[in-house]
Design an enzyme around this catalytic site. Sequence first.
Site, PDB file in Angstrom:
ATOM      1  N   ASN A   9       3.002  -5.863  -8.225  1.00 15.69           N
ATOM      2  CA  ASN A   9       2.318  -4.715  -8.844  1.00 15.69           C
ATOM      3  C   ASN A   9       3.025  -3.460  -8.367  1.00 15.69           C
ATOM      4  O   ASN A   9       2.838  -3.028  -7.229  1.00 15.69           O
ATOM      5  CB  ASN A   9       0.838  -4.707  -8.406  1.00 15.69           C
ATOM      6  CG  ASN A   9       0.110  -3.455  -8.877  1.00 15.69           C
ATOM      7  OD1 ASN A   9       0.611  -2.730  -9.745  1.00 15.69           O
ATOM      8  ND2 ASN A   9      -1.052  -3.193  -8.291  1.00 15.69           N
ATOM      9  N   TRP A  10       3.836  -2.895  -9.252  1.00 12.05           N
ATOM     10  CA  TRP A  10       4.640  -1.726  -8.852  1.00 12.05           C
ATOM     11  C   TRP A  10       3.802  -0.455  -8.745  1.00 12.05           C
ATOM     12  O   TRP A  10       4.294   0.580  -8.295  1.00 12.05           O
ATOM     13  CB  TRP A  10       5.771  -1.495  -9.864  1.00 12.05           C
ATOM     14  CG  TRP A  10       6.811  -2.579  -9.903  1.00 12.05           C
ATOM     15  CD1 TRP A  10       6.839  -3.742  -9.174  1.00 12.05           C
ATOM     16  CD2 TRP A  10       7.984  -2.604 -10.723  1.00 12.05           C
ATOM     17  NE1 TRP A  10       7.948  -4.494  -9.500  1.00 12.05           N
ATOM     18  CE2 TRP A  10       8.673  -3.815 -10.441  1.00 12.05           C
ATOM     19  CE3 TRP A  10       8.522  -1.731 -11.664  1.00 12.05           C
ATOM     20  CZ2 TRP A  10       9.869  -4.165 -11.075  1.00 12.05           C
ATOM     21  CZ3 TRP A  10       9.714  -2.074 -12.297  1.00 12.05           C
ATOM     22  CH2 TRP A  10      10.380  -3.280 -11.995  1.00 12.05           C
ATOM     23  N   HIS A  95      -8.213  -3.869 -10.991  1.00 14.70           N
ATOM     24  CA  HIS A  95      -7.594  -3.557  -9.692  1.00 14.70           C
ATOM     25  C   HIS A  95      -8.496  -2.565  -8.958  1.00 14.70           C
ATOM     26  O   HIS A  95      -9.094  -1.670  -9.577  1.00 14.70           O
ATOM     27  CB  HIS A  95      -6.190  -2.968  -9.901  1.00 14.70           C
ATOM     28  CG  HIS A  95      -5.435  -2.872  -8.607  1.00 14.70           C
ATOM     29  ND1 HIS A  95      -5.638  -1.846  -7.716  1.00 14.70           N
ATOM     30  CD2 HIS A  95      -4.509  -3.689  -8.054  1.00 14.70           C
ATOM     31  CE1 HIS A  95      -4.847  -2.040  -6.657  1.00 14.70           C
ATOM     32  NE2 HIS A  95      -4.157  -3.142  -6.843  1.00 14.70           N
ATOM     33  N   GLU A 167      -8.429  -9.519  -3.534  1.00 12.93           N
ATOM     34  CA  GLU A 167      -7.760  -8.415  -2.851  1.00 12.93           C
ATOM     35  C   GLU A 167      -8.788  -7.624  -2.054  1.00 12.93           C
ATOM     36  O   GLU A 167      -9.441  -6.711  -2.609  1.00 12.93           O
ATOM     37  CB  GLU A 167      -7.107  -7.484  -3.871  1.00 12.93           C
ATOM     38  CG  GLU A 167      -6.047  -8.152  -4.723  1.00 12.93           C
ATOM     39  CD  GLU A 167      -5.020  -7.148  -5.197  1.00 12.93           C
ATOM     40  OE1 GLU A 167      -3.863  -7.260  -4.781  1.00 12.93           O
ATOM     41  OE2 GLU A 167      -5.375  -6.217  -5.943  1.00 12.93           O
ATOM     42  N   SER A 212      -1.432  -6.197   1.422  1.00 13.98           N
ATOM     43  CA  SER A 212      -0.408  -6.117   2.461  1.00 13.98           C
ATOM     44  C   SER A 212       0.262  -7.464   2.741  1.00 13.98           C
ATOM     45  O   SER A 212       0.575  -7.786   3.889  1.00 13.98           O
ATOM     46  CB  SER A 212      -0.982  -5.509   3.741  1.00 13.98           C
ATOM     47  OG  SER A 212      -1.450  -4.186   3.492  1.00 13.98           O
ATOM     48  N   GLY A 233       1.910  -5.497  -3.689  1.00 11.39           N
ATOM     49  CA  GLY A 233       2.126  -4.102  -4.018  1.00 11.39           C
ATOM     50  C   GLY A 233       3.412  -3.605  -3.373  1.00 11.39           C
ATOM     51  O   GLY A 233       4.520  -3.806  -3.881  1.00 11.39           O
ATOM     52  N   GLY A 234       3.280  -2.956  -2.222  1.00 14.33           N
ATOM     53  CA  GLY A 234       4.412  -2.308  -1.552  1.00 14.33           C
ATOM     54  C   GLY A 234       5.650  -3.182  -1.432  1.00 14.33           C
ATOM     55  O   GLY A 234       6.768  -2.741  -1.744  1.00 14.33           O
TER      56      GLY A 234
HETATM   57  C1  PEP Z   1      -1.975  -4.279  -4.710  1.00  9.42           C
HETATM   58  O1  PEP Z   1      -1.811  -3.127  -5.076  1.00  9.42           O
HETATM   59  O2  PEP Z   1      -2.466  -5.102  -5.513  1.00  9.42           O
HETATM   60  C2  PEP Z   1      -1.584  -4.664  -3.363  1.00  9.42           C
HETATM   61  C3  PEP Z   1      -1.913  -5.840  -2.921  1.00  9.42           C
HETATM   62  O3  PEP Z   1      -0.884  -3.718  -2.650  1.00  9.42           O
HETATM   63  P1  PEP Z   1      -0.204  -3.933  -1.189  1.00  9.42           P
HETATM   64  O4  PEP Z   1       0.541  -5.240  -1.233  1.00  9.42           O
HETATM   65  O5  PEP Z   1       0.686  -2.770  -1.025  1.00  9.42           O
HETATM   66  O6  PEP Z   1      -1.325  -3.984  -0.201  1.00  9.42           O
END
Ligand code: PEP
Length: 255
Positions: A9-10, A95, A167, A212, A233-234
């Site tokens: 997920n950008w 989300h 999440e 994360s 995400g990141g």
């Molecule tokens: C997300 O945005 O769905 C996510 C899991 O972000 P991150 O991996 O940065 O926590």
Amino acid sequence: MRQYLVAGNWKMNGSHDANAALLEGVCAGRAKAAGVEVMVCPPAVYLQSVAAAIVGHDIALGAQDVSEHEKGAHTGEVSAGMLTDLCCTYTLVGHSERRTMYGDTDARVAAKFAAASAAGLVPVLCIGETLEEREAGDTERVVATQLDAVLDAVGVEGFGKAVIAYEPVWAIGTGHTATPEQAQAVHAFLRGRLAARDEDLAVRTRIVYGGSMKAANAGELLAQDDIDGGLIGGASLVAEDFLAIAAAAAESASA
Ligand code: PEP
């Protein structure tokens, strides 16, 4: 057996140049994750160029959100039909950033889910509790409510091949990952919730973890019985990191 799904997920990141560089790396290393389904979810404005860049690379395309409406006077929105036009096969719905910042209630998320399915997209239903809810011992009630809102609206038949992304809000973008045990406990609870509706639904539905996830913790999360992949995400913005997670999924699949 459920196929692992590793999805990036950008969020609202990227540019033509940055996307090209990122995809060059992801496409070049895609083979490291044989047997794993890999997906990228760029911002809507880049879906078309990303679709062109991933042709022939066995990478699925997903949107980050979808309108619950089919067409008409909804300025700024993107319909499910438009997403299929742009070669998307998936879309995220619900989300936590949409829920907390853009007013996506459970009812709207269910409507988005239904609109996506009706257009032939596979929804990735994102659910998860806040830190306050977890500390109050409310995690199961919260995720059950979020899941039931969709199941009550579309039924077992309407759930189709949808994916659930658990999440925990406190883990998204914070660097605080759920422990494998914490994540597995919620995933098992969700699978049980699906089983109460329909055994086959529980067996076939992929429940991926997000929050994360990174190369350093992916292996132990993905080794859990009920964790069928990751929504990243990141770490999905760095080809090497994203591929390392996909490779960890491939390793779990072959273990
Ligand atoms: C997300 O945005 O769905 C996510 C899991 O972000 P991150 O991996 O940065 O926590």
